[in-house]
Write a protein that holds these residues in place. Structure first.
Motif, mmCIF file in Angstrom:
data_model
loop_
_atom_site.group_PDB
_atom_site.id
_atom_site.type_symbol
_atom_site.label_atom_id
_atom_site.label_comp_id
_atom_site.label_asym_id
_atom_site.label_seq_id
_atom_site.Cartn_x
_atom_site.Cartn_y
_atom_site.Cartn_z
ATOM 1 N N LYS A 61 12.147 6.227 -11.544
ATOM 2 C CA LYS A 61 13.169 5.627 -10.690
ATOM 3 C C LYS A 61 13.047 4.115 -10.803
ATOM 4 O O LYS A 61 11.953 3.570 -10.694
ATOM 5 N N GLU A 62 14.171 3.428 -11.049
ATOM 6 C CA GLU A 62 14.153 1.972 -11.096
ATOM 7 C C GLU A 62 14.383 1.430 -9.694
ATOM 8 O O GLU A 62 15.369 1.766 -9.042
ATOM 9 N N ILE A 63 13.458 0.605 -9.249
ATOM 10 C CA ILE A 63 13.484 0.053 -7.900
ATOM 11 C C ILE A 63 13.537 -1.467 -8.006
ATOM 12 O O ILE A 63 12.824 -2.070 -8.821
ATOM 13 N N THR A 64 14.338 -2.097 -7.155
ATOM 14 C CA THR A 64 14.425 -3.553 -7.110
ATOM 15 C C THR A 64 13.746 -4.046 -5.837
ATOM 16 O O THR A 64 14.135 -3.638 -4.732
ATOM 17 N N LEU A 65 12.739 -4.900 -6.003
ATOM 18 C CA LEU A 65 12.073 -5.461 -4.828
ATOM 19 C C LEU A 65 13.013 -6.412 -4.105
ATOM 20 O O LEU A 65 13.730 -7.188 -4.733
ATOM 21 N N LYS A 66 12.981 -6.360 -2.773
ATOM 22 C CA LYS A 66 13.806 -7.232 -1.945
ATOM 23 C C LYS A 66 12.996 -8.370 -1.346
ATOM 24 O O LYS A 66 13.558 -9.218 -0.660
ATOM 25 N N GLN A 67 11.663 -8.332 -1.572
ATOM 26 C CA GLN A 67 10.794 -9.373 -1.045
ATOM 27 C C GLN A 67 9.521 -9.421 -1.881
ATOM 28 O O GLN A 67 9.235 -8.501 -2.642
ATOM 29 N N GLU A 68 8.772 -10.490 -1.729
ATOM 30 C CA GLU A 68 7.473 -10.602 -2.378
ATOM 31 C C GLU A 68 6.501 -9.657 -1.684
ATOM 32 O O GLU A 68 6.546 -9.506 -0.460
ATOM 33 N N PRO A 69 5.614 -8.999 -2.434
ATOM 34 C CA PRO A 69 4.616 -8.136 -1.804
ATOM 35 C C PRO A 69 3.717 -8.929 -0.853
ATOM 36 O O PRO A 69 3.409 -10.092 -1.094
ATOM 37 N N TYR A 70 3.340 -8.280 0.245
ATOM 38 C CA TYR A 70 2.482 -8.899 1.259
ATOM 39 C C TYR A 70 1.299 -7.979 1.548
ATOM 40 O O TYR A 70 1.367 -6.771 1.355
ATOM 41 N N ILE A 71 0.193 -8.561 2.007
ATOM 42 C CA ILE A 71 -1.000 -7.782 2.346
ATOM 43 C C ILE A 71 -0.768 -7.054 3.662
ATOM 44 O O ILE A 71 -0.252 -7.620 4.619
ATOM 45 N N ASP A 72 -1.215 -5.788 3.691
ATOM 46 C CA ASP A 72 -1.109 -4.992 4.905
ATOM 47 C C ASP A 72 -2.427 -4.248 5.095
ATOM 48 O O ASP A 72 -3.029 -3.795 4.122
ATOM 49 N N GLY A 73 -2.862 -4.114 6.313
ATOM 50 C CA GLY A 73 -4.081 -3.365 6.596
ATOM 51 C C GLY A 73 -5.102 -4.196 7.348
ATOM 52 O O GLY A 73 -4.984 -5.413 7.452
ATOM 53 N N PRO A 74 -6.125 -3.532 7.869
ATOM 54 C CA PRO A 74 -7.158 -4.221 8.651
ATOM 55 C C PRO A 74 -8.007 -5.168 7.797
ATOM 56 O O PRO A 74 -8.295 -4.882 6.636
ATOM 57 N N ALA A 75 -8.429 -6.273 8.398
ATOM 58 C CA ALA A 75 -9.295 -7.234 7.709
ATOM 59 C C ALA A 75 -10.616 -6.576 7.342
ATOM 60 O O ALA A 75 -11.128 -5.735 8.074
ATOM 61 N N GLY A 76 -11.126 -6.937 6.197
ATOM 62 C CA GLY A 76 -12.409 -6.414 5.756
ATOM 63 C C GLY A 76 -12.322 -5.134 4.948
ATOM 64 O O GLY A 76 -13.281 -4.731 4.318
ATOM 65 N N GLU A 77 -11.179 -4.472 4.966
ATOM 66 C CA GLU A 77 -10.991 -3.253 4.177
ATOM 67 C C GLU A 77 -10.250 -3.604 2.890
ATOM 68 O O GLU A 77 -9.654 -4.670 2.774
ATOM 69 N N THR A 78 -10.288 -2.682 1.931
ATOM 70 C CA THR A 78 -9.563 -2.898 0.686
ATOM 71 C C THR A 78 -8.089 -3.126 1.005
ATOM 72 O O THR A 78 -7.460 -2.296 1.656
ATOM 73 N N PRO A 79 -7.541 -4.253 0.569
ATOM 74 C CA PRO A 79 -6.146 -4.546 0.907
ATOM 75 C C PRO A 79 -5.159 -3.638 0.181
ATOM 76 O O PRO A 79 -5.408 -3.180 -0.925
ATOM 77 N N ILE A 80 -4.063 -3.419 0.857
ATOM 78 C CA ILE A 80 -2.912 -2.730 0.279
ATOM 79 C C ILE A 80 -1.751 -3.716 0.384
ATOM 80 O O ILE A 80 -1.583 -4.386 1.404
ATOM 81 N N TYR A 81 -1.005 -3.812 -0.674
ATOM 82 C CA TYR A 81 0.164 -4.686 -0.686
ATOM 83 C C TYR A 81 1.414 -3.826 -0.537
ATOM 84 O O TYR A 81 1.480 -2.722 -1.067
ATOM 85 N N LYS A 82 2.393 -4.345 0.188
ATOM 86 C CA LYS A 82 3.655 -3.638 0.413
ATOM 87 C C LYS A 82 4.820 -4.582 0.189
ATOM 88 O O LYS A 82 4.687 -5.794 0.324
ATOM 89 N N ALA A 83 5.978 -3.984 -0.117
ATOM 90 C CA ALA A 83 7.216 -4.753 -0.235
ATOM 91 C C ALA A 83 8.398 -3.827 -0.005
ATOM 92 O O ALA A 83 8.345 -2.641 -0.354
ATOM 93 N N GLN A 84 9.448 -4.360 0.582
ATOM 94 C CA GLN A 84 10.694 -3.612 0.738
ATOM 95 C C GLN A 84 11.420 -3.613 -0.593
ATOM 96 O O GLN A 84 11.358 -4.583 -1.347
ATOM 97 N N ALA A 85 12.126 -2.509 -0.865
ATOM 98 C CA ALA A 85 12.848 -2.374 -2.125
ATOM 99 C C ALA A 85 14.047 -1.461 -1.935
ATOM 100 O O ALA A 85 14.186 -0.805 -0.904
ATOM 101 N N SER A 86 14.902 -1.405 -2.958
ATOM 102 C CA SER A 86 16.052 -0.497 -2.930
ATOM 103 C C SER A 86 16.328 -0.018 -4.346
ATOM 104 O O SER A 86 15.865 -0.600 -5.327
ATOM 105 N N ASP A 87 17.110 1.071 -4.439
ATOM 106 C CA ASP A 87 17.517 1.573 -5.750
ATOM 107 C C ASP A 87 19.014 1.375 -5.916
ATOM 108 O O ASP A 87 19.694 0.855 -5.017
ATOM 109 N N ALA A 88 19.558 1.782 -7.048
ATOM 110 C CA ALA A 88 20.980 1.578 -7.363
ATOM 111 C C ALA A 88 21.906 2.339 -6.417
ATOM 112 O O ALA A 88 23.061 1.964 -6.245
#
Length: 72
Positions: A8-35
């Motif tokens: 599936k081709e997805i277009t990001l709508k924002q720059e990825p940002y860090i999400d999750g508790p401090a001190g744990e392995t970070p996860i990055y997230k971003a909003q996106a949409s498809d065609a």
């Protein structure tokens, strides 16, 4: 930015940002949409050794997200 996830081709709508508790392995997230107008949250896991990385552009394998969640 466009990415592929599970054929599936997805277009990001924002720059990825860090999400999750401090001190744990970070996860990055971003909003996106498809065609078709579906909205998603894309996730990336931090690479091994992330604690020693100073350049955030190297924190994840940006070409290979680890998750895609349909929002609507």
């Amino acid at each position: 930015m466009k990415i592929q996830f599970e054929n599936k081709e997805i277009t990001l709508k924002q720059e990825p940002y860090i999400d999750g508790p401090a001190g744990e392995t970070p996860i990055y997230k971003a909003q996106a949409s498809d065609a078709e107008g579906n909205e998603y949250i894309v996730t990336w896991a931090a690479v091994e050794g992330w604690e020693n990385i100073e350049d955030e552009s190297e924190m994840c394998d940006w070409d290979h997200p680890t998750g895609l969640m349909l929002v609507k």
